[in-house]
Motif scaffolding. Structure first.
Motif, PDB file in Angstrom:
ATOM      1  N   THR A  83       0.857  -1.190   0.000  1.00 42.10           N
ATOM      2  CA  THR A  83       0.000   0.000   0.000  1.00 42.10           C
ATOM      3  C   THR A  83       0.894   1.241   0.000  1.00 42.10           C
ATOM      4  O   THR A  83       2.033   1.174   0.449  1.00 42.10           O
ATOM      5  CB  THR A  83      -0.886   0.032   1.257  1.00 42.10           C
ATOM      6  OG1 THR A  83      -0.055  -0.207   2.397  1.00 42.10           O
ATOM      7  CG2 THR A  83      -1.966  -1.027   1.195  1.00 42.10           C
ATOM      8  N   PRO A  84       0.356   2.376  -0.475  1.00 43.75           N
ATOM      9  CA  PRO A  84       1.148   3.618  -0.425  1.00 43.75           C
ATOM     10  C   PRO A  84       1.351   4.047   1.031  1.00 43.75           C
ATOM     11  O   PRO A  84       0.481   3.799   1.860  1.00 43.75           O
ATOM     12  CB  PRO A  84       0.260   4.641  -1.142  1.00 43.75           C
ATOM     13  CG  PRO A  84      -0.850   3.869  -1.777  1.00 43.75           C
ATOM     14  CD  PRO A  84      -0.977   2.574  -1.061  1.00 43.75           C
ATOM     15  N   LYS A  85       2.496   4.689   1.319  1.00 45.18           N
ATOM     16  CA  LYS A  85       2.706   5.225   2.671  1.00 45.18           C
ATOM     17  C   LYS A  85       1.654   6.279   2.981  1.00 45.18           C
ATOM     18  O   LYS A  85       1.232   6.429   4.118  1.00 45.18           O
ATOM     19  CB  LYS A  85       4.102   5.842   2.789  1.00 45.18           C
ATOM     20  CG  LYS A  85       5.202   4.813   2.987  1.00 45.18           C
ATOM     21  CD  LYS A  85       6.412   5.453   3.662  1.00 45.18           C
ATOM     22  CE  LYS A  85       7.377   4.409   4.177  1.00 45.18           C
ATOM     23  NZ  LYS A  85       8.406   4.024   3.216  1.00 45.18           N
ATOM     24  N   THR A  86       1.242   7.026   1.983  1.00 50.99           N
ATOM     25  CA  THR A  86       0.164   8.008   2.154  1.00 50.99           C
ATOM     26  C   THR A  86      -0.501   8.227   0.794  1.00 50.99           C
ATOM     27  O   THR A  86       0.111   7.964  -0.240  1.00 50.99           O
ATOM     28  CB  THR A  86       0.682   9.368   2.689  1.00 50.99           C
ATOM     29  OG1 THR A  86      -0.220  10.389   2.250  1.00 50.99           O
ATOM     30  CG2 THR A  86       2.050   9.695   2.173  1.00 50.99           C
ATOM     31  N   ARG A  87      -1.757   8.697   0.821  1.00 54.58           N
ATOM     32  CA  ARG A  87      -2.391   9.007  -0.467  1.00 54.58           C
ATOM     33  C   ARG A  87      -2.370  10.505  -0.749  1.00 54.58           C
ATOM     34  O   ARG A  87      -3.081  11.003  -1.621  1.00 54.58           O
ATOM     35  CB  ARG A  87      -3.791   8.409  -0.573  1.00 54.58           C
ATOM     36  CG  ARG A  87      -4.804   8.866   0.419  1.00 54.58           C
ATOM     37  CD  ARG A  87      -6.198   8.893  -0.191  1.00 54.58           C
ATOM     38  NE  ARG A  87      -6.252   9.870  -1.269  1.00 54.58           N
ATOM     39  CZ  ARG A  87      -7.247  10.033  -2.110  1.00 54.58           C
ATOM     40  NH1 ARG A  87      -8.292   9.256  -2.042  1.00 54.58           N
ATOM     41  NH2 ARG A  87      -7.236  10.970  -3.023  1.00 54.58           N
ATOM     42  N   ASP A  88      -1.528  11.187  -0.026  1.00 53.48           N
ATOM     43  CA  ASP A  88      -1.330  12.617  -0.257  1.00 53.48           C
ATOM     44  C   ASP A  88      -0.695  12.834  -1.637  1.00 53.48           C
ATOM     45  O   ASP A  88       0.409  12.375  -1.891  1.00 53.48           O
ATOM     46  CB  ASP A  88      -0.408  13.133   0.861  1.00 53.48           C
ATOM     47  CG  ASP A  88      -0.008  14.580   0.649  1.00 53.48           C
ATOM     48  OD1 ASP A  88      -0.507  15.204  -0.321  1.00 53.48           O
ATOM     49  OD2 ASP A  88       0.810  15.081   1.448  1.00 53.48           O
ATOM     50  N   PRO A  89      -1.384  13.515  -2.554  1.00 55.57           N
ATOM     51  CA  PRO A  89      -0.871  13.650  -3.924  1.00 55.57           C
ATOM     52  C   PRO A  89       0.508  14.314  -3.982  1.00 55.57           C
ATOM     53  O   PRO A  89       1.309  13.967  -4.847  1.00 55.57           O
ATOM     54  CB  PRO A  89      -1.916  14.537  -4.617  1.00 55.57           C
ATOM     55  CG  PRO A  89      -3.140  14.415  -3.786  1.00 55.57           C
ATOM     56  CD  PRO A  89      -2.695  14.163  -2.384  1.00 55.57           C
ATOM     57  N   TRP A 119       3.370  11.930  -3.835  1.00 55.31           N
ATOM     58  CA  TRP A 119       3.572  11.120  -5.039  1.00 55.31           C
ATOM     59  C   TRP A 119       3.905  11.946  -6.286  1.00 55.31           C
ATOM     60  O   TRP A 119       4.167  11.387  -7.343  1.00 55.31           O
ATOM     61  CB  TRP A 119       2.319  10.267  -5.296  1.00 55.31           C
ATOM     62  CG  TRP A 119       2.210   9.149  -4.313  1.00 55.31           C
ATOM     63  CD1 TRP A 119       1.503   9.152  -3.132  1.00 55.31           C
ATOM     64  CD2 TRP A 119       2.872   7.885  -4.369  1.00 55.31           C
ATOM     65  NE1 TRP A 119       1.677   7.969  -2.468  1.00 55.31           N
ATOM     66  CE2 TRP A 119       2.520   7.163  -3.206  1.00 55.31           C
ATOM     67  CE3 TRP A 119       3.733   7.285  -5.286  1.00 55.31           C
ATOM     68  CZ2 TRP A 119       2.988   5.877  -2.940  1.00 55.31           C
ATOM     69  CZ3 TRP A 119       4.205   5.998  -5.030  1.00 55.31           C
ATOM     70  CH2 TRP A 119       3.839   5.314  -3.863  1.00 55.31           C
ATOM     71  N   GLU A 120       3.887  13.272  -6.115  1.00 56.32           N
ATOM     72  CA  GLU A 120       4.040  14.137  -7.285  1.00 56.32           C
ATOM     73  C   GLU A 120       5.325  13.844  -8.069  1.00 56.32           C
ATOM     74  O   GLU A 120       5.312  13.743  -9.291  1.00 56.32           O
ATOM     75  CB  GLU A 120       4.023  15.605  -6.814  1.00 56.32           C
ATOM     76  CG  GLU A 120       3.703  16.585  -7.940  1.00 56.32           C
ATOM     77  CD  GLU A 120       3.532  18.002  -7.386  1.00 56.32           C
ATOM     78  OE1 GLU A 120       3.159  18.135  -6.197  1.00 56.32           O
ATOM     79  OE2 GLU A 120       3.801  18.940  -8.148  1.00 56.32           O
ATOM     80  N   LYS A 162       8.252   4.701  -1.334  1.00 60.38           N
ATOM     81  CA  LYS A 162       7.017   5.369  -0.914  1.00 60.38           C
ATOM     82  C   LYS A 162       5.916   4.372  -0.540  1.00 60.38           C
ATOM     83  O   LYS A 162       4.764   4.744  -0.378  1.00 60.38           O
ATOM     84  CB  LYS A 162       6.530   6.303  -2.036  1.00 60.38           C
ATOM     85  CG  LYS A 162       7.454   7.494  -2.260  1.00 60.38           C
ATOM     86  CD  LYS A 162       6.960   8.354  -3.405  1.00 60.38           C
ATOM     87  CE  LYS A 162       7.918   9.506  -3.700  1.00 60.38           C
ATOM     88  NZ  LYS A 162       7.899  10.543  -2.639  1.00 60.38           N
ATOM     89  N   MET A 163       6.330   3.117  -0.426  1.00 64.94           N
ATOM     90  CA  MET A 163       5.329   2.081  -0.138  1.00 64.94           C
ATOM     91  C   MET A 163       5.472   1.504   1.258  1.00 64.94           C
ATOM     92  O   MET A 163       6.564   1.417   1.789  1.00 64.94           O
ATOM     93  CB  MET A 163       5.468   0.931  -1.133  1.00 64.94           C
ATOM     94  CG  MET A 163       4.954   1.286  -2.503  1.00 64.94           C
ATOM     95  SD  MET A 163       4.897  -0.141  -3.575  1.00 64.94           S
ATOM     96  CE  MET A 163       6.380  -0.986  -3.200  1.00 64.94           C
TER      97      MET A 163
END
Ligand code: ATP
Ligand code: ZN
Ligand code: MG
Length: 517
Positions: free
Chosen positions: A269-275, A278-279, A299-300
């Motif tokens: 899973t992503p560490k966070t879904r904050d865009p 991931w930008e 980032k995972m």
């Protein structure tokens, strides 16, 4: 295999032991060796097999103990029994136990040790000595590790490794149950190649993955319909949807956590879904046209588990911790809601051994008798289908899956529990029956499905009980659609004229919608 345990422990008290306290220690040691450690040990067990304090001494605040044992009242069990006794005894002298230190812990396994065995690489193992007839382990453990049964689990693990090495491949435990009559060879080519030639299937973009065109799916659906109409519906199974992402929690209980790692498709899973987090990744791709795998890896979180491997484990949380009413037994369900994934590495072949496949999984549970009875009904129904509808050259054989070999079910053919309560000898029925089809093109046999009686493995793992406290058993059967298709086409070829009538009717004319230029 003979196993011996030996430990040195220090029991630290809050104050110096007086000579009266020392006398009390002596009395407790004698009592422990003669009575306490023998509790629950079968009569006639050799003395050296039973835990025993062989040396002890007292210095200031500390009792030093050296305990040796075989497999009865193992050294660490003896230690905890002694601890309970001594805290009461010394309480009378206002002495309180402050802590236990384990200064040494040795395990010795003797017997035939197979070549090439690997001693587990675990923090508990300080050093070891490996010979052809003996393994000596020097452990670094705390009292908490001993309470957590680390030595017992370690011994079990090494014994399993030895057993697995001497067990060898599946082949050794393969017993033919039934073989159909040979069929005339209608077709001798590899059906996958032929399917590709006719554009029925094409490689997917991922490894071991196919995109099935309409013609291939017509076959899948026809087989599915046969399974539903001839097996699932008459036997009264109900459809469910089992999840297809399996977390560790499920594999810990199903036992897959013991060894499925080399074949898992892992899920993160992503560490966070904050865009904004991931930008960078998207920006990198926009500029280079490449996906930055290393950047993503950082980032995972996880892996949290993997994609569906065996279908049935994910069913069990539905009834985990429950007691099922007799009136609802046997429970009969099935799932066909999604793909299974296995990393088959270099073993990938055609449509029959792939990394992504489609399977109908049938699951049932109830008493031992009910479980065995349903397995028998399934065998009968499958038999009918392969003989009269698919007209295959097939056979079935009893095999022993690795988990049963590991759990010591093979030698006696008995499940390791409570079968005496059952009159029908169902203990001997625990195990797997593989169904295999003849492949003329390679002159070999392909396992295309199986039926397993899993004994109490799953009910125990997921803490499922049935009314009246009878032993709860379960079974499962996996029908691989790729494997059915590969088997059928390998024997009958791709020309519909050569197929059995019933199949032609179900499949219909191949639906050719793609015209490639
Ligand atoms: P094999 O020995 O051929 O690898 P398996 O013992 O790993 O098979 P099981 O774990 O018993 O297979 O899985 C049950 C069923 O799932 C098989 O009978 C087959 O129909 C299907 N299956 C398993 N692995 C694959 C695969 N890689 N590709 C297609 N079908 C598969
Ligand atoms: Zn299963
Ligand atoms: Mg396999």
């Amino acid at each position: 295999m003979f196993v011996r345990f030996a430990l040195t422990a220090k029991l630290n008290f809050n104050n110096e032991l007086s000579s009266d306290a020392k006398n009390s220690v002596e009395k407790t040691v004698t009592e422990s060796n003669t009575v306490l450690f023998k509790k629950g040990v079968p009569k006639g067990t050799q003395e050296r097999e039973i835990g025993r304090i062989t040396t002890w001494s007292v210095e200031e605040n500390t009792i030093y103990l050296f305990i040796e044992s075989g497999t009865y009242t193992r050294a660490h069990d003896a230690l905890f029994r002694f601890k309970k006794q001594i805290t009461t005894a010394l309480g009378k002298f206002r002495l309180g136990l402050r802590g236990i230190e384990i200064s040494e812990y040795q395990i010795n396994l003797s017997g035939e040790i197979p070549d090439g065995i690997r001693i587990p690489n675990l923090p508990f193992i300080k050093s070891y000595d490996l010979k052809s007839n003996e393994i000596c382990l020097d452990l670094k453990v705390t009292a908490a590790d001993l309470e957590n049964k680390v030595p017992d689990r370690l011994v079990k693990l090494i014994e399993e490794k030895i057993q697995a090495m001497s067990y060898g491949g599946k082949g050794e435990h393969w017993d033919l149950v039934f073989a159909s009559k040979p069929k005339p060879k209608q077709f001798t080519r590899d059906p996958t190649e032929e399917m590709v030639n006719r554009n029925w299937i094409r490689h997917g973009a991922s490894r071991g993955q196919w995109i099935h065109g309409p013609q291939s799916v017509q076959l899948f659906r026809a087989f599915e319909q046969i399974v539903i109409e001839k097996i699932i519906r008459p036997l009264g199974f109900s459809e469910m949807i089992f999840p297809k992402l399996t977390p560790w929690e499920v594999w810990k209980r199903s036992g897959h956590a013991k060894g499925v790692y080399p074949e898992i498709y892992y899920v993160c899973t992503p560490k966070t879904r904050d865009p904004t987090f991931w930008e960078d990744v998207g920006d990198f791709f926009k500029v280079t046209g490449e996906v930055p795998i290393d950047m993503i890896r950082e980032k995972m979180d996880g892996p949290i588990g993997g994609l569906c491997y065996a279908q049935c484990p994910s069913f069990w949380p539905f009834i985990q911790g429950e007691t099922l009413a007799t009136a609802s037994l046997p429970i009969k369900v099935f799932d066909r809601s999604g793909t299974s994934h296995r990393y088959e590495s270099g073993g990938i072949h055609g449509i029959e051994r792939v990394d992504e496949f489609h399977r109908i999984e049938i699951v049932w549970l109830g008493t031992a008798e009910q479980t065995v009875e349903l397995a028998d009904k399934l065998h009968e129904a499958y038999h009918q289908v392969f003989e009269e509808i698919l007209e295959l050259e097939w056979r079935c054989a009893r095999v022993t899956p690795w988990f049963m070999a590991q759990e010591g079910m093979i030698d006696t053919g008995k499940a390791p529990q409570n079968i005496d309560t059952c009159a029908c000898d169902c203990g001997k029925r625990v195990g797997t029956t593989d169904y295999e089809a003849y492949l003329p093109y390679s002159d070999s046999w392909l396992e295309f499905q199986n039926v397993s009686i899993n004994g109490d493995k799953y009910p125990k793992g997921f803490n499922v009980k049935i009314q009246n406290n009878e032993p709860c058993w379960s079974g499962c059967s996996g029908v691989g659609l790729e494997r059915w298709t590969a088997a059928f086409l390998a024997q009958k070829g791709l020309d519909i004229e050569a197929w059995p009538d019933k199949i032609v009717k179900l499949v219909g004319e191949p639906n050719e919608i793609f015209k490639f230029l």
